[in-house]
Scaffold this active site. Structure first.
Site: not given
Ligand code: HSE
Length: 411
Positions: A12, A127, A185, A200
């Site tokens: 990011v 989110v 992640e 989220k």
């Molecule tokens: N690992 C998260 C997903 C990244 O796959 O949604 C975005 O928050």
């Protein structure tokens, strides 16, 4: 010109720097100022980066530079992100974060600190990746009483389920592909075990209902137990399996929040949210249903939301527009035993149907190709989860093994 600092140069963070320079001119037109990245904080070395001179390893360089009024935190994790964000807010620097783990664990506290120091703490990217959802919930839907939110909130698991449903791909191959594409992640358990979706939905529930919902109070199931057999039974039922984060306020003001896989009917708006896309359904008393859809993960979609928050801050510095919710004490989430539920069950046993009907009465049986003779799949009546769990115990006690249970949701 406004100088900012970016803490974290992963997927990011590098996207944020890229978008700031790629769209420099259009950003200038939108906020009337050039935004420049003065520092990038990362412990790693990036010898081939064109931004060589901007890298620092010491957070205090950023904290002590009064020229920096906006700091982007895209490091992920709670520490040291919390310590750095807290220190920046207390020094009068606004912070933009994409860090859902941080917001879900410390949001109420950081929002309070921001207010006390007349700065902003923004986290649109936490989110839904590139989907605008935090600001629309907070501003555009502000006249509503939100009573329910349900969403496909994790791109990686949605990508995996889509590959399983549409291509019959194995779970492991689909996860590997999601990792290669930069969706997952660092620790894939956060995705496949539902923790990311949980963080989220906690953020959305906190914002919608005004009281911090902590992840540890939310029942969370991931997708690791989902098999291609379950996918086939879902198809016979007339739907697909999705990982759904949901939150609602009951008529007597109680919060019900949960993350779990669910059968969703083919004609639901959420059923056709595929691949890395996220879809979030918000039910308000004045708007009815509003659905948000877009890329929920990936470098540039997430960077888009981060940079939009930076632009918002740069456009009118000194204006405090921080989002707001209050901290909560104890557990403000109802026990799942009280939630109404209907479930798909896959079971195994010689006289399974007789036992199922003795306990549940008449049920709807599902079928799949190559179904073994001793395998039964059925849909339970709609009952409280506590009552269903009691009936499942009775079924197991009668010698029927339960191989899978998946909630059926009506969105
Ligand atoms: N690992 C998260 C997903 C990244 O796959 O949604 C975005 O928050």
């Amino acid at each position: 010109m406004v100088n900012i600092a970016v803490m974290g140069y992963g997927v990011v963070g590098s996207g944020v720097v890229e978008v700031i320079y790629k769209n420099r001119e259009s950003i200038l037109k939108k906020c009337g100022k050039i935004i420049d990245v003065k520092y990038i904080l990362d412990l790693k070395d990036f010898p081939n980066s064109p931004y060589q001179e901007k890298f620092v390893k010491d957070f205090n360089v950023i904290l002590n530079d009064d020229d920096i009024s906006v700091v982007v935190e895209v490091m992920g994790g709670i520490e040291p992100a919390f310590t750095f964000v807290d220190a920046c807010l207390k020094r009068g620097k606004s912070v933009v974060s994409s860090n859902k783990e941080l917001v879900a664990a410390k949001g109420a506290q950081l929002l309070k600190t921001a207010r006390q120091n007349n700065v902003n703490f923004f986290f649109e990217a936490s989110v839904g990746g590139g989907i605008p959802i935090i600001r629309p919930l907070h501003q555009c839907l502000a006249a509503n009483q939100i009573y329910e939110i349900a969403g496909i909130l994790n791109g990686t698991t949605n990508f995996i389920l889509t590959k399983m449903i549409k291509e019959g791909m194995s779970f492991d191959s689909a996860l590997k592909l999601a990792q290669e594409l930069g969706y997952a992640e660092r620790n894939p358990s956060a995705d496949v075990d539902g923790h990311d979706a949980c963080r989220k939905i906690c953020i959305l529930a906190s914002l919608a209902f005004g009281s911090h919902v902590y992840p540890q109070n939310v029942h969370t199931e991931g997708i690791t137990a989902i098999t291609l057999e379950d996918v086939a039974y879902a198809e016979d039922w007339g739907g697909v399996i999705k990982l759904i984060g949901r939150a609602n306020k009951t008529e007597d003001g109680k919060l019900q929040v949960m993350v779990s896989p669910a059968f969703i009917q083919n004609d639901s708006q959420l059923a056709n949210v595929n691949d890395v896309f996220n879809g979030i359904l918000v039910r308000g008393d004045t708007t009815g249903d509003v659905v948000f859809y877009g890329k929920g993960a990936g470098k540039l979609p997430t960077a888009s939301a981060v940079v939009a928050d930076v632009i918002e801050e740069v456009k009118s510095p000194g204006t405090v527009r921080s989002l707001r919710w209050e901290d909560s004490t104890g557990n403000n989430v109802e026990d799942t035993a009280t939630y109404q539920a209907q479930m798909y069950v896959r079971a195994q046993g010689q006289k399974a149907k007789k036992e199922i009907e003795a306990i549940f009465g008449e049920v709807w049986y599902l079928a799949r190709q190559n179904q073994p003779l001793d395998e039964v799949a059925f849909v339970t009546p709609l009952l409280k989860e506590g009552e269903l769990n009691h009936q499942f115990q009775q079924l197991e006690a009668a010698g029927v093994s339960i191989l899978a249970k998946i909630r059926i949701l009506d969105y």
